[in-house]
Design a protein around this motif. Structure first.
Motif, mmCIF file in Angstrom:
data_model
loop_
_atom_site.group_PDB
_atom_site.id
_atom_site.type_symbol
_atom_site.label_atom_id
_atom_site.label_comp_id
_atom_site.label_asym_id
_atom_site.label_seq_id
_atom_site.Cartn_x
_atom_site.Cartn_y
_atom_site.Cartn_z
ATOM 1 N N ALA A 153 0.818 -1.212 0.000
ATOM 2 C CA ALA A 153 0.000 0.000 0.000
ATOM 3 C C ALA A 153 0.851 1.261 0.000
ATOM 4 C CB ALA A 153 -0.929 0.010 1.217
ATOM 5 N N LEU A 154 0.296 2.305 -0.589
ATOM 6 C CA LEU A 154 0.947 3.613 -0.632
ATOM 7 C C LEU A 154 -0.068 4.671 -0.216
ATOM 8 C CD1 LEU A 154 3.337 5.117 -3.201
ATOM 9 C CD2 LEU A 154 1.130 6.259 -2.861
ATOM 10 N N SER A 155 0.391 5.633 0.576
ATOM 11 C CA SER A 155 -0.487 6.684 1.097
ATOM 12 C C SER A 155 -0.008 8.050 0.625
ATOM 13 C CB SER A 155 -0.493 6.630 2.634
ATOM 14 O OG SER A 155 -1.141 7.767 3.166
ATOM 15 N N VAL A 156 -0.958 8.886 0.241
ATOM 16 C CA VAL A 156 -0.687 10.284 -0.076
ATOM 17 C C VAL A 156 -1.508 11.123 0.887
ATOM 18 C CG1 VAL A 156 -0.850 12.110 -1.811
ATOM 19 C CG2 VAL A 156 -0.259 9.779 -2.504
ATOM 20 N N ALA A 157 -0.862 12.024 1.627
ATOM 21 C CA ALA A 157 -1.535 12.758 2.704
ATOM 22 C C ALA A 157 -1.212 14.240 2.637
ATOM 23 C CB ALA A 157 -1.114 12.196 4.069
ATOM 24 N N SER A 158 -2.110 15.043 3.213
ATOM 25 C CA SER A 158 -1.902 16.481 3.288
ATOM 26 C C SER A 158 -2.469 16.990 4.601
ATOM 27 C CB SER A 158 -2.576 17.183 2.106
ATOM 28 O OG SER A 158 -2.204 18.548 2.051
ATOM 29 N N ALA A 159 -1.860 18.051 5.122
ATOM 30 C CA ALA A 159 -2.248 18.592 6.426
ATOM 31 C C ALA A 159 -3.497 19.469 6.315
ATOM 32 C CB ALA A 159 -1.098 19.405 7.016
ATOM 33 N N ALA A 179 -1.402 12.120 -9.899
ATOM 34 C CA ALA A 179 -2.831 12.387 -10.013
ATOM 35 C C ALA A 179 -3.509 12.447 -8.649
ATOM 36 C CB ALA A 179 -3.498 11.305 -10.868
ATOM 37 N N LEU A 180 -2.946 11.731 -7.670
ATOM 38 C CA LEU A 180 -3.556 11.699 -6.341
ATOM 39 C C LEU A 180 -3.251 12.962 -5.539
ATOM 40 C CD1 LEU A 180 -2.740 8.005 -5.362
ATOM 41 C CD2 LEU A 180 -4.987 8.932 -5.969
ATOM 42 N N ILE A 181 -2.062 13.528 -5.726
ATOM 43 C CA ILE A 181 -1.652 14.674 -4.915
ATOM 44 C C ILE A 181 -2.634 15.839 -5.012
ATOM 45 C CG2 ILE A 181 0.103 16.485 -4.750
ATOM 46 C CD1 ILE A 181 2.229 14.336 -5.116
ATOM 47 N N PRO A 182 -3.051 16.282 -6.218
ATOM 48 C CA PRO A 182 -3.999 17.400 -6.269
ATOM 49 C C PRO A 182 -5.329 17.092 -5.595
ATOM 50 C CG PRO A 182 -2.999 17.022 -8.412
ATOM 51 C CD PRO A 182 -2.632 15.852 -7.555
ATOM 52 N N ALA A 183 -5.806 15.847 -5.711
ATOM 53 C CA ALA A 183 -7.088 15.479 -5.095
ATOM 54 C C ALA A 183 -7.006 15.535 -3.576
ATOM 55 C CB ALA A 183 -7.496 14.076 -5.551
ATOM 56 N N VAL A 184 -5.894 15.049 -3.019
ATOM 57 C CA VAL A 184 -5.731 15.066 -1.562
ATOM 58 C C VAL A 184 -5.538 16.496 -1.063
ATOM 59 C CG1 VAL A 184 -4.293 14.279 0.356
ATOM 60 C CG2 VAL A 184 -4.808 12.726 -1.525
ATOM 61 N N ARG A 185 -4.756 17.275 -1.784
ATOM 62 C CA ARG A 185 -4.569 18.678 -1.403
ATOM 63 C C ARG A 185 -5.895 19.430 -1.413
ATOM 64 N NH1 ARG A 185 0.579 20.360 -5.070
ATOM 65 N NH2 ARG A 185 2.266 19.915 -3.601
ATOM 66 N N LEU A 186 -6.726 19.168 -2.436
ATOM 67 C CA LEU A 186 -8.020 19.841 -2.545
ATOM 68 C C LEU A 186 -8.909 19.493 -1.356
ATOM 69 C CD1 LEU A 186 -9.831 21.630 -4.329
ATOM 70 C CD2 LEU A 186 -10.677 19.521 -5.409
ATOM 71 N N ALA A 187 -8.908 18.229 -0.949
ATOM 72 C CA ALA A 187 -9.705 17.817 0.208
ATOM 73 C C ALA A 187 -9.212 18.502 1.473
ATOM 74 C CB ALA A 187 -9.651 16.300 0.366
ATOM 75 N N ALA A 188 -7.895 18.528 1.673
ATOM 76 C CA ALA A 188 -7.331 19.159 2.864
ATOM 77 C C ALA A 188 -7.648 20.645 2.898
ATOM 78 C CB ALA A 188 -5.818 18.937 2.898
ATOM 79 N N ARG A 189 -7.552 21.288 1.742
ATOM 80 C CA ARG A 189 -7.827 22.719 1.673
ATOM 81 C C ARG A 189 -9.307 23.004 1.947
ATOM 82 N NH1 ARG A 189 -4.576 26.667 -0.462
ATOM 83 N NH2 ARG A 189 -5.587 28.610 -1.105
ATOM 84 N N GLY A 190 -10.178 22.146 1.415
ATOM 85 C CA GLY A 190 -11.614 22.323 1.653
ATOM 86 C C GLY A 190 -11.972 22.183 3.122
ATOM 87 N N ILE A 191 -11.407 21.162 3.784
ATOM 88 C CA ILE A 191 -11.664 20.978 5.218
ATOM 89 C C ILE A 191 -11.127 22.166 6.001
ATOM 90 C CG2 ILE A 191 -11.241 19.507 7.226
ATOM 91 C CD1 ILE A 191 -10.847 17.172 5.196
#
Length: 263
Positions: free
Chosen positions: A201-207, A232-244
């Protein structure tokens, strides 16, 4: 060999020791097990377990086994870093899941560990060793790296100076390498953690930031390591973190205005 902790002496410590006997590896215990794990005599454990059961913090099934009770869950739900934070984040976590159909995780830091407060997963998602309430060392997960990278200097120095537990051959155990990884997380705004807990498994995370700009949580998506499309995953995770973060009241600092040359 780990030294056995001394038995708790005062009443509050004994009460907490009873609750502390339960964890994810021991969610159901007989009275004798509670006494042993809490370091208490059977008589003392019986008295405290009875009080906790009467209040609703513990529940006893027909076989005489004790479990954590709903009353304790209701109380824990009042924690601002628990249910309230989760409720704000959930719509963005659901959007991230719909975009990826992979494991989506939301976590906070508790000392030197990451604690998962939400987890969304589909039947076809890669298997992970995660559940709500689970704890892992900060260095071994994507969300943990995102949280540690934005911790203060004292936390990072103490953490990188301590032994780093290994779970697979790919877990980061070299302090110098960990410092480099944390610097990269701060530079890019994203943590990529591959094969650290499980080797597939691989995880991509943002604060995630709170109203004052401090990091209060982290969000991640966990995908199969083989064929992972990290760019492709990095922008999606960043967008979620920014939205929260925005939903929590965070406002990004305006970009400095750059004047162009005079016309």
């Amino acid at each position: 060999m780990t030294a056995k902790p001394p038995p708790p002496r005062d009443a509050p410590a004994r009460l907490l020791a009873v609750l502390g006997a339960f964890d994810h590896a021991h969610p159901a215990l007989m009275l004798t097990d509670i006494a042993k794990r809490a370091g208490l005599t059977l008589t003392t454990a019986h008295r405290l377990v009875g009080a906790l059961t009467a209040w609703g913090a513990l529940e006893r099934d027909a076989a005489g086994t004790y479990h954590i009770g709903l009353r304790l869950w209701e109380t824990a739900a009042l924690a601002p870093r628990g249910l309230g934070l989760r409720q704000v984040a959930l719509p963005f976590l659901e959007d991230l899941y719909e975009a990826t159909h992979e494991n989506v995780q939301f976590a906070v830091r508790d000392g030197t560990e990451v604690v998962y407060i939400e987890w969304l997963s589909g039947r076809s998602a890669v298997g992970v060793r995660t559940r709500v309430g689970a704890r892992w060392p900060l260095h071994a997960t994507g969300v943990g790296l995102a949280l540690l990278a934005h911790g203060d200097a004292a936390l990072q120095e103490a953490y990188t100076s301590s032994p780093l537990a290994a779970f697979t051959p790919y877990t980061i155990t070299d302090p110098a390498r960990l410092r480099r990884v944390l610097a990269e997380v701060r530079r890019t705004g994203c943590a990529v953690s591959g094969r650290q807990i499980t080797d597939d498994a691989l995880s991509v995370a943002s604060a995630v930031r709170g109203p004052d700009g401090s990091v209060v949580a982290a969000v991640s998506v966990v995908v199969p390591e083989r064929g992972a499309q990290v760019p492709a995953l990095i922008p999606a995770v960043r967008l979620a973190a920014r939205g929260i973060s925005r939903a929590l009241g965070w406002q990004p600092k305006p970009e400095p205005y750059a004047e162009g040359p005079p016309a």
